[in-house]
Design a protein around this motif. Structure first.
Motif, PDB file in Angstrom:
ATOM      1  N   TRP A 130     -27.202 -29.211  13.214  1.00 59.64           N
ATOM      2  CA  TRP A 130     -27.439 -28.748  11.848  1.00 59.64           C
ATOM      3  C   TRP A 130     -26.769 -29.670  10.831  1.00 59.64           C
ATOM      4  O   TRP A 130     -27.387 -30.047   9.835  1.00 59.64           O
ATOM      5  N   SER A 131     -25.534 -30.024  11.076  1.00 62.58           N
ATOM      6  CA  SER A 131     -24.820 -30.910  10.151  1.00 62.58           C
ATOM      7  C   SER A 131     -25.052 -32.371  10.489  1.00 62.58           C
ATOM      8  O   SER A 131     -25.066 -33.221   9.595  1.00 62.58           O
TER       9      SER A 131
ATOM     10  N   TYR B  18     -30.187 -28.802   7.116  1.00 59.86           N
ATOM     11  CA  TYR B  18     -30.183 -27.875   5.988  1.00 59.86           C
ATOM     12  C   TYR B  18     -31.102 -28.362   4.869  1.00 59.86           C
ATOM     13  O   TYR B  18     -31.435 -27.596   3.966  1.00 59.86           O
TER      14      TYR B  18
ATOM     15  N   THR C  38     -25.482 -23.269  12.735  1.00 61.70           N
ATOM     16  CA  THR C  38     -24.715 -24.256  11.971  1.00 61.70           C
ATOM     17  C   THR C  38     -23.490 -24.767  12.710  1.00 61.70           C
ATOM     18  O   THR C  38     -22.960 -25.824  12.352  1.00 61.70           O
TER      19      THR C  38
ATOM     20  N   ASN D  98     -26.586 -17.523  11.813  1.00 59.47           N
ATOM     21  CA  ASN D  98     -26.093 -18.541  10.883  1.00 59.47           C
ATOM     22  C   ASN D  98     -24.974 -19.354  11.525  1.00 59.47           C
ATOM     23  O   ASN D  98     -24.976 -20.597  11.500  1.00 59.47           O
TER      24      ASN D  98
END
Length: 838
Positions: free
Chosen positions: A565-566, A571, A756, A752
């Motif tokens: 995700w990062s 995102y 993430t 979530n």
């Protein structure tokens, strides 16, 4: 009767419709669920489990001693090439190779960058050229009798000191060459092990990548599947809304209604018990009165006979018994005042049928779950449709994220593994040939070392220092010959081996400085990230991102085992906060029920008529006087006819008339018989009657308190129903919906955090890069560099070895001409006029 009327009134007002509206409140409470926390804990839902990270193969590699010369070789290469990584120069070649290779400025820049390697290459070329030339001329000179070729050695005063100096110099030089040769053997073996293990390590690395690439879609599916579980659980709760919500609404009423119903049940039990005792009391009174009437008749008959007897003229002193005879009477009537009014009050309460009213109230509240189920079918159906829309939104997550790219990469890795498997046999054969060639080189160098060692060993062993040079032993002569052989082999092989060193030096040195060193310090990835280096290679646009994404950043994040995700800036593709925002899914339900008016009537627990009956019952129970009947029972119990009978016997004893005496004794016997009947018949009836009265007295004493408790609790329950029914429905409805939303909020929070922070931790990607660096640089390149460095080391020390070996050989070989030095006077076979130095 009152509750019945209340129930009928409730039904007339359409109780089902009221509950339908009440469940509307339940769904309307959804709008308040985000701000008002539940007042009671929700039932435990299906707790999402943390993602299980895949198991990867350990790929630490085999330590083959590859780094034993790494510091030394790298220090040498840093000296040869102190310039930084030529990023700009390589970019020029990458953009237009054909044009740049003919540009003199660029060529000059390349030469300037490679100046260290060029100098070393020039030295190597000079070595390659001069070594065979020098060897050729040396051989020619020796053949002509020069350069040590003449078998004559001049004997001087320092010959022994010179021999020792040459010996130890040759010995040390040989040890240095031997050390280099050992390093050659070891580095060659390390390179072989590295190449053999590289295929296994590379396959393990690719397997780890394949495992990782296969695990990422599975983890995404796991997140989506957890949403299915949550949706299914909420759907089940909605299907069971009647039992669940109805039971909670019942709990809200039970705290007040159960005590009231319990008190009414006690009142009903006491009323029934009182009625039973009254029936028993009436029966006992009738029976006792019948017995008393019979007793009165018997006593009266005996009294009349006694009266006739004592009034006879022949009865002596009989008139003294007249007072006792007057007392001989059983004129007793057993009655209870106000018992009829009390019985009437009990009958009225029994006619009110408290049990049926209790049952109606219980049936009403027991029917609440079914009412909720029947009246919420439409709402449940619409809510389940909304849940399907929520599920569709969450399922969109896998479509918004380009997981298909992982499949393409996995296919490419599969093809690469297949190609590696196909070329592995060829690589193994080539490696075997390379290993054999390098072993041969090592053995040839070892041959020179062996020749030197044999020369250094046999020479001193067979040498007699004061012996004539022409008379030296064969052992010493062999030692000198081995030294000459070592020098000869060195001349023959050194220039060829130096050619190998030069080629491997240019290859391995440039690979280290241009690939391994920048790879290790991160400059290589930064260079690959340079825009335009690889045409159409922009990770950000390829993944549909707005920001630029570099390999350096990806590697840095993966080195920290960060999630995708990062790492990949996902995102920018998916607005996760919006996707997992539960509150937005409740708007449609809010719109359906926000304007609903709630009117929920309450049930009448006890009507005023029933309350009045209970009050009258309590008053009558308090007015019943049991003292009179108790006194009457005591009066009957105190009757003792035996006393009068005894007096009759005494009177009979003083009579002279036998007939009078017989009559008096017969009458005394009759009184005693009547007393026996009293003791055996009437006294047990009195005891039973007294027990019944005491039980009735006890219940009557409690009735007042029981009625007061019933009226108090029933009034409190009625007030509670009148004021809190609607609020209870609202509260329980809100709590039910809060729980359902809490399940989605818990899932949203878990999803979530999982997406993430846990999903697709890319540590295996960085591990694959590090593993490739270890395989290529730490194992292969370091081993290759160690080999050419060791070989070059030996070749450099071949030069002093040749010099010392050739010079030392003359001190051990057998000379053809003799030259003797004794007492510092040189003695020659032919006298000369002056000394001549040779």
């Amino acid at each position: 009767m009152g509750p019945c009327e209340g129930m009928r009134g409730w039904r007339r007002r359409d109780g089902a419709g009221a509950f339908r509206v009440g469940v509307g409140v339940l769904l309307l409470g959804l709008s308040l669920a985000q701000s008002t926390p539940p007042q009671a804990p929700c039932p435990a839902g299906v707790a999402p489990q943390s993602l299980t990270q895949p198991q990867y193969q350990d790929n630490t590699g085999v330590d083959a001693g590859t780094g034993f010369m790494a510091d030394l070789v790298q220090s040498f290469l840093h000296t040869v090439q102190p310039n930084p990584f030529p990023k700009d120069l390589i970019l020029k070649f990458a953009k237009d190779f054909d044009q740049v290779q003919s540009d003199p400025d660029v060529i000059k820049e390349v030469l300037h960058y490679q100046i260290g390697f060029l100098v070393c290459a020039a030295i190597g070329v000079l070595y390659i050229v001069l070594m065979p030339i020098v060897g050729f001329f040396l051989a020619c000179c020796r053949c002509c009798g020069n350069c040590g070729g003449k078998m004559y050695q001049e004997q001087t005063s320092g010959i022994h000191c010179c021999r020792r100096a040459l010996y130890w110099s040759a010995f040390i030089t040989t040890l240095i060459i031997l050390a280099g040769n050992i390093c050659m053997f070891r580095s060659n073996e390390a390179l072989r092990v590295s190449v053999d293990q590289s295929a296994v390590e590379l396959n393990n690395t690719l397997d780890n990548l394949q495992t990782y690439l296969a695990a990422v879609p599975q983890q995404f599916d796991r997140v989506v599947n957890e949403s299915y579980k949550t949706t299914h659980e909420v759907s089940q709760n909605l299907n069971a809304i009647g039992p669940q919500l109805g039971a909670e609404i019942q709990k809200g009423f039970k705290g007040t209604l159960d005590p009231a119903l319990s008190s009414v049940r006690v009142m009903d039990q006491e009323t029934t018990s009182t009625n039973d005792l009254l029936r028993e009391l009436n029966s006992s009174l009738v029976w006792l009165q019948s017995s008393v009437n019979l007793l009165q008749a018997n006593v009266s008959a005996v009294k009349n006979r006694i009266n006739q007897t004592i009034h006879k003229p022949s009865c002596t002193g009989c008139m003294a018994l007249q007072p006792d005879l007057q007392k001989l009477t059983v004129d007793i009537s057993v009655t209870i005042p106000s018992l009829g009014e009390f019985q009437s009050a009990v009958d009225e309460v029994i006619k009110a049928d408290l049990k049926s009213q209790i049952k109606e109230v219980e049936d009403y509240f027991n029917s609440i779950p079914q009412r909720v189920t029947n009246d919420t079918k439409d709402v449940v159906q619409s809510t389940k449709q909304q849940l399907e829309e929520i599920q569709a939104q969450i399922s969109q997550l896998t479509k918004d994220i380009p997981l298909s790219a992982l499949t393409n990469v996995s296919d490419t890795l599969g093809q690469l593994q297949a190609e590696i498997s196909s070329v592995t046999p060829e690589v193994e054969r080539a490696e075997h040939i390379r290993w054999a060639v390098c072993v041969t080189l090592c053995c040839v160098v070892l041959l020179v070392v062996v020749c030197n060692v044999l020369g250094l060993l046999l020479g001193p062993l067979g040498l007699t220092p004061k012996a004539d040079p022409t008379e030296r032993s064969c052992t010493a002569d062999c030692g000198g010959t081995f030294l000459i052989m070592g020098a000869g082999f060195s001349f023959l092989i050194s220039w060829l081996f130096m050619l190998v060193v030069l080629l491997l030096f240019l290859l391995g040195g440039n690979v280290y400085t241009l690939v391994c060193q920048p790879w290790d310090n991160g400059e290589l990835l930064k260079f690959i990230d340079t825009p335009g280096l690889i045409p159409q290679f922009e990770l950000g646009p390829m993944l549909g991102l707005k920001s630029n994404l570099t390999l350096t950043n990806i590697y840095s994040d993966c080195e920290k085992n960060m999630p995708l995700w990062s790492t990949l800036h996902l995102y920018e593709l998916v607005d996760l906060e919006d996707l997992l925002n539960v509150s937005k899914y409740t708007e449609e339900i809010q719109q359906h029920f926000e304007n609903t008016n709630i009117t929920l009537s309450t049930i009448t627990f006890l009507s005023p008529e029933v309350q009045q009956l209970l009050s009258s019952f309590s008053a009558e129970a308090k007015d019943v006087d049991f003292t009179t009947v108790t006194q009457q029972i005591n009066n009957i119990s105190s009757i003792n006819l035996n006393t009068t009978a005894d007096k009759l016997d005494e009177l009979a004893n003083v009579q002279t008339n036998s007939e009078i005496q017989t009559e008096l004794r017969g009458e005394a016997m009759e009184l005693r018989q009547i007393q026996i009947n009293i003791d055996t018949t009437i006294i047990p009836q009195l005891e039973k009657l007294n027990s019944t009265i005491e039980s009735l007295r006890s219940i009557a004493g409690k009735i007042n308190g029981t009625v007061g408790e019933v009226l108090s609790k029933a009034g409190a329950a009625q007030d509670f129903l009148n004021t809190n029914t609607t609020q209870i429905v609202k509260t329980e409805s809100r709590e039910f919906l809060d729980c359902q939303i809490a399940y989605f909020i818990a899932y949203a929070d878990w999803a979530n955090i999982t997406i993430t922070q846990q999903l697709g931790r890319c540590g295996p990607v960085a591990g694959a890069v590090d593993s490739a660096e270890i395989i290529i640089c730490s194992h292969m390149v370091e081993s290759l560099n160690a080999f050419w460095f060791s070989l070059g080391w030996c070749m450099i020390f071949f030069i002093p070895s040749i010099i010392f070996s050739i010079k030392l050989a003359k001190y051990y070989r057998r000379m053809e001409q003799s030259d003797v030095f004794e007492n510092h006077i040189m003695m020659n076979h032919i006298p000369r006029a002056q000394m001549r130095a040779y």
